[in-house]
Design a protein around this motif. Sequence first.
Motif, short mmCIF file in Angstrom:
data_model
loop_
_atom_site.label_atom_id
_atom_site.label_comp_id
_atom_site.label_asym_id
_atom_site.label_seq_id
_atom_site.Cartn_x
_atom_site.Cartn_y
_atom_site.Cartn_z
N LEU A 78 5.67 7.98 10.94
CA LEU A 78 6.62 7.85 10.32
C LEU A 78 6.54 9.21 8.96
O LEU A 78 7.71 10.52 9.01
CB LEU A 78 6.73 6.89 9.55
CG LEU A 78 7.41 5.76 9.87
CD1 LEU A 78 7.66 4.71 8.80
CD2 LEU A 78 8.51 5.70 10.70
N LYS A 79 5.29 10.01 9.33
CA LYS A 79 4.94 10.73 7.54
C LYS A 79 5.53 12.19 8.83
O LYS A 79 6.03 13.27 8.86
CB LYS A 79 4.16 11.26 7.45
CG LYS A 79 3.88 9.79 6.51
CD LYS A 79 1.94 9.89 5.44
CE LYS A 79 2.54 9.52 4.25
NZ LYS A 79 0.98 9.45 3.50
N LEU A 80 5.07 12.01 10.42
CA LEU A 80 5.13 13.08 11.21
C LEU A 80 6.68 13.46 11.63
O LEU A 80 6.70 14.90 11.57
CB LEU A 80 3.62 13.09 12.60
CG LEU A 80 3.03 12.67 12.54
CD1 LEU A 80 1.73 12.39 13.43
CD2 LEU A 80 2.27 14.40 12.44
N ALA A 81 7.17 12.05 11.54
CA ALA A 81 8.72 12.05 12.41
C ALA A 81 9.25 12.71 11.05
O ALA A 81 10.62 13.86 11.13
CB ALA A 81 9.40 10.90 13.04
N ALA A 82 9.35 12.70 9.71
CA ALA A 82 9.27 13.10 8.55
C ALA A 82 9.30 14.55 8.75
O ALA A 82 10.30 15.65 8.12
CB ALA A 82 10.09 12.12 7.07
N ALA A 83 8.39 14.73 8.66
CA ALA A 83 7.78 16.28 9.39
C ALA A 83 8.43 17.07 10.05
O ALA A 83 8.18 18.17 10.42
CB ALA A 83 6.15 16.55 8.57
N GLY A 84 8.88 16.64 11.53
CA GLY A 84 9.40 17.16 12.13
C GLY A 84 8.21 17.54 13.07
O GLY A 84 8.61 18.70 13.97
N VAL A 85 7.61 16.75 13.55
CA VAL A 85 6.31 17.36 14.19
C VAL A 85 6.35 16.15 15.75
O VAL A 85 6.38 14.97 15.42
CB VAL A 85 4.97 16.76 13.87
CG1 VAL A 85 4.22 16.99 14.45
CG2 VAL A 85 5.29 17.85 12.49
N HIS A 86 6.69 16.26 16.75
CA HIS A 86 7.25 16.07 17.82
C HIS A 86 5.31 15.53 18.35
O HIS A 86 3.97 15.54 17.59
CB HIS A 86 6.82 16.58 19.13
CG HIS A 86 8.33 17.75 19.49
ND1 HIS A 86 9.68 16.89 19.60
CD2 HIS A 86 8.20 18.44 18.90
CE1 HIS A 86 10.17 17.82 19.08
NE2 HIS A 86 9.88 19.22 18.92
N THR A 87 4.79 14.01 18.35
CA THR A 87 3.67 13.19 18.30
C THR A 87 3.83 12.45 19.75
O THR A 87 5.08 11.04 20.20
CB THR A 87 4.26 12.06 16.95
OG1 THR A 87 4.28 13.02 16.05
CG2 THR A 87 2.91 11.32 17.01
N LEU A 88 2.68 11.94 19.77
CA LEU A 88 2.83 11.07 21.08
C LEU A 88 0.77 9.52 20.00
O LEU A 88 0.12 10.77 19.47
CB LEU A 88 1.60 12.06 21.99
CG LEU A 88 0.84 10.35 23.21
CD1 LEU A 88 1.48 11.43 24.57
CD2 LEU A 88 -0.69 10.13 22.99
N VAL A 89 1.75 8.81 20.49
CA VAL A 89 0.71 7.86 19.77
C VAL A 89 0.29 6.89 20.29
O VAL A 89 0.27 6.73 21.77
CB VAL A 89 1.29 6.99 18.80
CG1 VAL A 89 2.18 8.10 17.37
CG2 VAL A 89 2.08 5.89 19.67
N GLU A 90 -1.44 6.81 20.05
CA GLU A 90 -1.66 5.76 21.11
C GLU A 90 -1.52 4.35 21.71
O GLU A 90 -1.06 4.40 20.35
CB GLU A 90 -3.62 5.79 21.27
CG GLU A 90 -4.47 7.17 21.86
CD GLU A 90 -4.58 6.79 23.08
OE1 GLU A 90 -4.19 5.83 23.80
OE2 GLU A 90 -4.58 7.34 23.96
N LYS A 91 -1.37 4.03 23.11
CA LYS A 91 -1.15 2.17 22.83
C LYS A 91 -2.08 1.58 21.76
O LYS A 91 -2.81 1.76 21.89
CB LYS A 91 -1.34 1.90 24.15
CG LYS A 91 -2.00 2.36 25.10
CD LYS A 91 -2.87 0.86 25.03
CE LYS A 91 -4.47 1.21 25.24
NZ LYS A 91 -5.76 0.13 25.19
N PRO A 92 -1.44 -0.14 21.72
CA PRO A 92 0.47 0.26 21.56
C PRO A 92 0.62 1.29 20.80
O PRO A 92 0.10 1.33 19.71
CB PRO A 92 0.07 -2.01 21.28
CG PRO A 92 -0.98 -1.82 20.32
CD PRO A 92 -2.21 -0.95 21.20
N ILE A 93 2.10 0.79 20.78
CA ILE A 93 2.92 1.52 19.70
C ILE A 93 2.39 1.36 18.67
O ILE A 93 2.23 2.36 17.36
CB ILE A 93 4.48 1.61 20.14
CG1 ILE A 93 5.20 2.57 19.31
CG2 ILE A 93 5.43 0.61 19.82
CD1 ILE A 93 6.32 2.71 19.74
#
Length: 333
Positions: A78-93
């Motif tokens: 959520l912090k990365l989205a608010a900062a405008g950063v495209h993100t890949l998180v490890e699974k599970p989401i």
Amino acid sequence: MMTLRAGLLGVGMMGRHHARVLRELDGVELVAIADPGGDPHGVAGGLGVLPDIDALIAADIDIAIVAVPTRFHEEAALKLAAAGVHTLVEKPIAHTLDAGRRMVDAFAEAKLVGAVGHIERFNPALQELRRRIEAGELGAVYQVTTRRQGPFPARIADVGVAKDLASHDVDLTAWVVQSDYDLVFAQTAYKSGREYEDMITITGRTKSGVIVNNIVNWLSPMKERVTVVTGEKGAFVADTSTGDLTFYANGTVPIQWDSVSSFRGVSEGDVTRYAFAKREPLRVEHEAFRDAVLGEETDVVTMAQGQRTLEVVEAALNAARTNSIVSLAGREV
């Protein structure tokens, strides 16, 4: 190709591999690493190790890889989205469906690429299997069976085998047959003294009518990673540990033996083990994520797809708790 500035959150058992691939990837420069636990594997090099996600974002990054324990995914994403950063998180989401939903919505609203690291999709054996199924080499698909078994990994502390391992098989099964799960039944076992399950068997059916069986555990002394897809013309067997793909064709030679010729099923035919390029799945996954960020159409696992996989896993755990069949019909991601 423009160079994307990459940040990595978490340099533990999985994060260290992300660091290596990011440094080798064309069009990407690893500029910052953060981990509150330090750098146990010595992968930071000259970058140093930042203390948290806020410091990582302050490094002016374009993309981020999140490889921390599952319960921390939501806060970081959520912090990365608010900062405008495209993100890949490890699974599970995420650790819960509500957390995953918030992540999906945040990246959709920000019009950013949000992806989940379901790496098995990028295994060369499964990529080749999917290609051959799409080409019609199997005909109609009848059944998918997966077996993912091995010893308990000490690195896992916050989820059970369903979210850690079965999520791989749920994602790859739906991807290979291009159809979501429609209903599931499951059984679990708790044998190692932990609060989370260490064995699960999921039985289900996809919306397209394919029968599914996923056998997963942390209780086996041998490691097995096998996917069997049975269809109209035979069966594919993909070994994702070795990246091998074998096809067992239905027989075309008439059976002369009277005692078995009355059986109205298939007979054994030719067996073919295919030769094809075998690239490292993590590298292929990173390339798909990079290209998606650059606006290309790729087969990266979106957060919406990762959320759907988590939904199926949660449904399976609920089915095991209630000893019932759980329908996923009408549930939209």
